[in-house]
Motif scaffolding. Structure first.
Motif, mmCIF file in Angstrom:
data_model
loop_
_atom_site.group_PDB
_atom_site.id
_atom_site.type_symbol
_atom_site.label_atom_id
_atom_site.label_comp_id
_atom_site.label_asym_id
_atom_site.label_seq_id
_atom_site.Cartn_x
_atom_site.Cartn_y
_atom_site.Cartn_z
ATOM 1 N N PRO A 121 31.291 -52.341 12.811
ATOM 2 C CA PRO A 121 32.429 -52.502 12.031
ATOM 3 C C PRO A 121 32.187 -52.493 10.494
ATOM 4 N N ASP A 122 30.828 -53.618 10.130
ATOM 5 C CA ASP A 122 30.469 -53.639 8.858
ATOM 6 C C ASP A 122 29.092 -53.013 8.701
ATOM 7 N N GLY A 123 29.086 -52.089 9.426
ATOM 8 C CA GLY A 123 27.615 -51.220 9.494
ATOM 9 C C GLY A 123 27.244 -50.037 8.411
ATOM 10 N N LEU A 124 26.515 -49.521 8.321
ATOM 11 C CA LEU A 124 25.998 -48.545 7.407
ATOM 12 C C LEU A 124 26.978 -47.205 7.367
ATOM 13 N N ALA A 125 27.604 -46.821 8.589
ATOM 14 C CA ALA A 125 28.502 -45.675 8.489
ATOM 15 C C ALA A 125 29.620 -45.953 7.867
ATOM 16 N N ASN A 126 30.342 -47.286 8.111
ATOM 17 C CA ASN A 126 31.618 -47.510 7.424
ATOM 18 C C ASN A 126 31.144 -47.744 5.984
ATOM 19 N N SER A 127 30.265 -48.336 5.488
ATOM 20 C CA SER A 127 29.987 -48.563 4.374
ATOM 21 C C SER A 127 29.997 -47.221 3.359
ATOM 22 N N PHE A 128 29.405 -46.324 4.188
ATOM 23 C CA PHE A 128 29.086 -44.755 3.458
ATOM 24 C C PHE A 128 30.746 -44.585 3.263
ATOM 25 N N LEU A 129 31.496 -44.394 4.478
ATOM 26 C CA LEU A 129 32.768 -43.954 4.403
ATOM 27 C C LEU A 129 33.709 -44.685 3.427
ATOM 28 N N SER A 130 33.506 -45.649 3.078
ATOM 29 C CA SER A 130 34.130 -46.547 2.160
ATOM 30 C C SER A 130 34.032 -46.027 0.890
ATOM 31 N N LEU A 131 32.793 -45.732 0.678
ATOM 32 C CA LEU A 131 32.317 -45.039 -0.816
ATOM 33 C C LEU A 131 33.245 -43.738 -1.005
ATOM 34 N N VAL A 132 33.505 -42.992 -0.217
ATOM 35 C CA VAL A 132 34.199 -41.679 -0.225
ATOM 36 C C VAL A 132 35.809 -42.043 -0.007
ATOM 37 N N GLY A 133 36.068 -43.368 0.166
ATOM 38 C CA GLY A 133 37.629 -43.349 0.421
ATOM 39 C C GLY A 133 38.115 -43.533 1.592
ATOM 40 N N ILE A 134 37.287 -43.273 2.663
ATOM 41 C CA ILE A 134 37.826 -43.282 4.068
ATOM 42 C C ILE A 134 37.870 -44.665 4.533
ATOM 43 N N PRO A 135 39.132 -45.053 5.200
ATOM 44 C CA PRO A 135 38.965 -46.370 5.855
ATOM 45 C C PRO A 135 37.922 -46.481 6.945
ATOM 46 N N PRO A 136 37.593 -47.761 7.324
ATOM 47 C CA PRO A 136 36.874 -48.242 8.394
ATOM 48 C C PRO A 136 37.240 -47.346 9.694
ATOM 49 N N GLN A 137 36.223 -46.996 10.460
ATOM 50 C CA GLN A 137 36.591 -46.127 11.661
ATOM 51 C C GLN A 137 36.041 -47.246 12.714
ATOM 52 N N PRO A 138 36.718 -46.974 14.059
ATOM 53 C CA PRO A 138 36.262 -47.895 15.311
ATOM 54 C C PRO A 138 35.004 -47.529 15.796
ATOM 55 N N PHE A 139 34.578 -46.241 15.617
ATOM 56 C CA PHE A 139 33.452 -45.619 16.364
ATOM 57 C C PHE A 139 33.607 -45.862 17.929
ATOM 58 N N LEU A 140 32.542 -46.741 18.241
ATOM 59 C CA LEU A 140 32.140 -46.927 19.626
ATOM 60 C C LEU A 140 33.358 -47.619 20.601
ATOM 61 N N THR A 141 34.345 -48.135 19.807
ATOM 62 C CA THR A 141 35.430 -48.850 20.393
ATOM 63 C C THR A 141 36.665 -47.967 20.592
ATOM 64 N N SER A 142 36.566 -46.743 20.116
ATOM 65 C CA SER A 142 37.634 -45.505 20.396
ATOM 66 C C SER A 142 37.115 -44.678 21.256
#
Length: 281
Positions: A121-142
């Motif tokens: 949840p606090d990893g690199l993927a969500n950090s990158f998405l936050s830079l382009v205005g996309i909310p955090p994603q659940p990824f492996l828990t979805s």
């Protein structure tokens, strides 16, 4: 006789490591171990019938087929695209090629651990998405995203490997064909469609079939990242076999499941021979 003598170590290894275990798995898949009598009872095709009436197995089979349908075209297309780009004589192409190939040297388990950190949840993927205005994603828990996360991981590892075969195939195409096409005024797209892809048919057939077989046997990323979840969304056959054998203790049904997986592999290999035969004709 001399040739047989040289081949004997390889043939012996093939028999001991492949043929004998496969024969043993096939034989034991016709039995069921009775917990009351502590003995094996011959049930014929009973294990197979129970598997195909088991919703868990059918779900795993469906997920595996869906995964294969999704991941194989993606990996082969990206590998072909990179192979075409990296065979162009341009500055920095060798450096970029080395970077794409680099994940091959990383063991699958290590790659899975790396991507588990990226998908946090606090990893690199969500950090990158936050830079382009996309909310955090659940990824492996979805349940909707977990399988795609596995596909991205396996593509990161596998695309560079399959790209090497396609680069070798492109380099085998005579330059005279491209020179003749240039004299006729053919565009780069026309050269790709009319020269590269037709003459790359055999390497493409090999890569497609070998990639399919490889993806049928995926285990480590599922075991480390999702354990078949969430809600069975990543319960591929290899993990289901492991779970059935070592968690549920139903070894005979697990061996029947192995035979089913082998049959799927044989079908793919038959497709490979079909593609190669049509290419020769």
């Amino acid at each position: 006789m001399v040739a047989l003598l040289f081949l004997s170590p390889a043939l012996l290894s093939l028999a001991v490591l492949r043929l004998i275990p496969a024969g043993s798995a096939l034989w034991e898949s016709f039995f069921h171990k009775s917990l009351l009598e502590s003995s094996s009872v011959f049930v014929g095709l009973g294990n197979y019938i129970e598997l195909f009436t088991n919703q868990g197995f059918l779900g795993s089979l469906g997920v595996t087929l869906l995964f294969t349908v999704l991941v194989n075209p993606i990996q082969v297309f990206v590998a072909l695209l990179l192979a075409v780009l990296f065979t162009k004589r341009s500055a920095g192409s060798r450096i970029w090629r080395s970077l794409v190939i680099l994940p091959i040297a990383v063991p699958p388990a290590v790659s899975a651990v790396i991507w588990s950190v990226i998908y946090r949840p606090d990893g690199l993927a969500n950090s990158f998405l936050s830079l382009v205005g996309i909310p955090p994603q659940p990824f492996l828990t979805s349940p909707q995203q977990a399988l795609w996360c596995i596909i991205v991981l396996l593509s990161w590892v596998g695309v560079g490997y399959w790209m090497l075969f396609l680069i070798a195939g492109i380099n085998d195409i005579p330059d005279s064909y491209y020179e003749a096409a240039s004299l006729d005024g053919a565009s780069s797209w026309r050269k790709l469609w009319s020269i590269t892809i037709p003459l790359l048919r055999r390497p493409l057939a090999f890569v497609l079939v070998a990639d399919t077989v490889s993806n049928f046997l995926v285990f480590a990323p599922v075991q480390i990242l999702t354990k078949g979840g969430p809600q069975g969304a990543t319960n591929l056959l290899m993990y289901d076999i492991y779970n059935r054998a070592y968690t549920l203790g139903d070894v005979n049904k697990a061996q029947a499941e192995v035979i089913i997986l082998v049959l799927l592999t044989v079908i793919v290999v038959a497709l490979q021979f079909r593609l190669l035969r049509s290419d020769d004709s």
